[in-house]
Structure formats: structure tokens, C-alpha cells
Design an enzyme around this catalytic site. Structure first.
Site, PDB file in Angstrom:
ATOM      1  CG  ASN A  83      -1.841  -1.206   1.219  1.00  0.00           C
ATOM      2  OD1 ASN A  83      -1.992  -1.853   0.193  1.00  0.00           O
ATOM      3  ND2 ASN A  83      -2.424  -1.521   2.350  1.00  0.00           N
ATOM      4  CG  HIS A 102       3.774  -1.794  -4.789  1.00  0.00           C
ATOM      5  ND1 HIS A 102       2.564  -2.466  -4.862  1.00  0.00           N
ATOM      6  CD2 HIS A 102       4.687  -2.677  -5.245  1.00  0.00           C
ATOM      7  CE1 HIS A 102       2.756  -3.680  -5.331  1.00  0.00           C
ATOM      8  NE2 HIS A 102       4.039  -3.839  -5.570  1.00  0.00           N
ATOM      9  CB  THR A 133      -2.099  -9.100  -0.739  1.00  0.00           C
ATOM     10  OG1 THR A 133      -1.571  -9.111  -2.074  1.00  0.00           O
ATOM     11  CG2 THR A 133      -1.526 -10.265   0.030  1.00  0.00           C
ATOM     12  CB  ALA A 191      -7.893  -7.249   7.773  1.00  0.00           C
TER      13      ALA A 191
END
Ligand code: NAD
Length: 247
Positions: free
Chosen positions: A104, A121, A192, A235
Site C-alpha cells: 500500500n 510500492h 492481498t 482484517a
């Protein structure tokens, strides 16, 4: 195995663990109100990753790409970390060795006070000069003029990893240094779709070394078959339950 049994096993394992590795993806921020990429309402349902998140797309239409990032920056700024982020941050305080490798770019782990976070990323809050590669922090929303330009006149780009680009070396090294010693006791892989080879590789590597592997996702993924426990749930529900019983 029912839900309560799975939670209990996780809690027991955590109590006997010294080193924890966590991989997160867009799903961990979904309950904060940030869309995922490939899910039902994900970005890539209606928009083209080639146009918005690739070097070629940026070369063709930098203004369009910047408009999309400006929109996401404004959206993210209005969101708060959710109970999943906070649970991970609380859990981290219990361990000397704890690392989150996140895909993220939103910075929500850090806003929830997580300390050891590797952004593989990049960050949507950093911009990079396309001429000399200089990276700057930039949290302004909305951005005044698009596409954003550097003081040197060259185009700026978001400091994120686009399709077709390689992962940043320093961040990659940090992750391999953490897992290569083979002593990760417990690994979470959360939210993910696990479509990138390196995500599967990291999960498989720690598993091969004997780490206990727990997946939290709404759907099964390529990781599910190697995970010791799979929670097909949010989550923001599972992580607070585990930390509540553990801490
Ligand atoms: P993803 O959208 O592919 O997957 C999100 C996952 O989270 C799904 O498996 C979904 O089931 C799960 N999920 C959704 N809500 C959840 C919840 N509340 N609790 C638990 N799980 C939940 O995102 P990803 O796996 O982070 O993949 C990385 C993404 O990064 C890729 O999809 C890719 O498109 C994107 N990417 C973006 C850029 C960019 O924008 N510059 C560059 C490279 C890659």
C-alpha cells in the site's frame, strides 16, 4: 476447524513467537474506505492500469495520471486507519523483531503508529523528479497545478512502483535481510490478492523455513493452499480479535 479454534491457535503461536513478518495489501485499508484494485469495486474494474499506472501511460498523458493520483491523495487524506492497522501497531510493541512489508502507498500503517514498515510500492505522499530522480515529500491536497513540475522544470511523477517497473532495491533488501535468516516464527498475509510473484515468493520462503503462516482475506488466493490457517473474513474483525486475546 471453527473460527474460535483458529483464533486460539494464532494466539498460542504468537505467544511462543519472537519474530513476526506481516505482508499487507489493499484489503487492509479497505475498511478505511480506500478502494482495492482488483476487488468487486476495485479501481481496475473500470479503469485501465496501463493508462494510469505505467510509465507508458504517464508518457502519453501525464495530466490524466496526475489527476487520478490527486483524486486518490484527496480520498486517502480523508480516511483514517482502521482496527486492522491499529491491531498490527499494538502487536508490534510486543516484539523486538517485527516487520510489515506493505504493497500500500497510502501511509495508513504509519498513521496507526506502526514503526517498522517497508513500502515496497512506494508512497503516494512522495513525488520524484523525472530528470534527476530526486524524491520529495509532498502532502498537499489538492495539488495546485497538474501535471506537477519540479523546480528544475521537469515533470514530477508519483514515487510509486508502476506496472513494468522493478521494486526499489533498498526496500527489497530490507525484506530479504529480515526473512533470509530463516527465523521468522509467525507470518500474517493480509488483504492481498497475491498476484505478484514476489509476494508468493516471500510467503513460500518463510514457510519453507518453518514459519507459521496465517492468511486473512475475503477470498482464497494462491497463498491459501500453503497457509496453516486461512480466515475468510475482514482484517478489521480478525486482527482485533487476535490481539485482544493475546495482549
Ligand atoms: P488487490 O486489490 O489486488 O487485492 C486486495 C485483496 O484484499 C483481495 O484479495 C480482497 O479479497 C482482499 N480484501 C478486500 N477487503 C478486505 C478486508 N476488509 N479484509 C481482508 N481482505 C480484504 O490489491 P493488492 O493485493 O494490494 O495488490 C497490489 C495492487 O497494487 C495490485 O492490484 C496492483 O493493481 C496495484 N498496483 C498499483 C500500482 C499503482 O497504483 N501505481 C502499481 C503496482 C501495482
Amino acid at each position: 476447524m471453527n473460527y474460535n479454534e483458529k483464533v486460539k491457535i494464532c494466539v498460542d503461536r504468537l505467544k511462543h513467537s519472537k519474530k513476526i513478518f506481516v505482508i499487507t495489501g489493499a484489503g487492509v485499508s479497505a475498511e478505511s474506505g480506500i478502494p482495492t484494485f482488483r476487488g468487486k469495486d476495485g479501481y481496475w474494474k473500470n479503469q485501465s492500469p496501463q493508462k494510469l499506472a505505467s510509465p507508458e501511460g504517464f508518457a502519453e498523458d501525464p495530466k490524466l495520471v496526475w489527476e487520478w493520483y490527486d483524486y486518490r491523495r484527496r480520498l486517502i487524506k480523508g480516511c483514517e486507519p482502521n482496527p486492522a492497522h491499529y491491531s498490527l501497531s499494538k502487536l508490534e510493541r510486543k516484539y523486538d523483531h517485527f516487520l510489515i512489508a506493505t504493497q500500500n502507498v497510502d501511509g495508513l500503517h504509519q498513521r496507526a503508529s506502526s514503526l517498522n514498515v517497508v513500502e515496497i510500492h512506494g508512497s503516494i505522499w512522495e513525488v520524484k523528479c523525472t530528470k534527476d530522480g530526486k524524491v520529495e515529500k509532498n502532502t498537499e491536497t489538492p495539488l495546485k497545478e497538474l501535471p506537477l513540475r519540479c523546480s528544475c522544470g521537469a515533470l514530477m511523477r508519483p514515487n510509486v512502483v508502476w506496472f513494468g517497473e522493478t521494486l526499489p532495491e533498498k526496500q527489497l533488501r530490507e525484506i530479504y535481510d529480515f526473512i533470509k535468516t530463516g527465523d521468522v516464527d509467525f507470518t500474517f498475509i493480509i488483504g492481498t490478492s497475491a498476484l505478484f510473484y514476489y509476494i508468493i515468493d516471500w510467503a513460500q520462503t518463510v514457510k519453507n523455513y518453518g514459519s507459521f503462516l496465517v492468511e486473512i482475506n475475503l477470498d482464497n488466493t494462491a497463498i491459501s493452499s500453503i497457509a496453516d490457517i486461512v480466515f475468510l473474513n475482514q482484517a478489521g474483525i480478525i486482527l482485533p480479535e487476535i490481539t485482544k486475546q493475546f495482549i
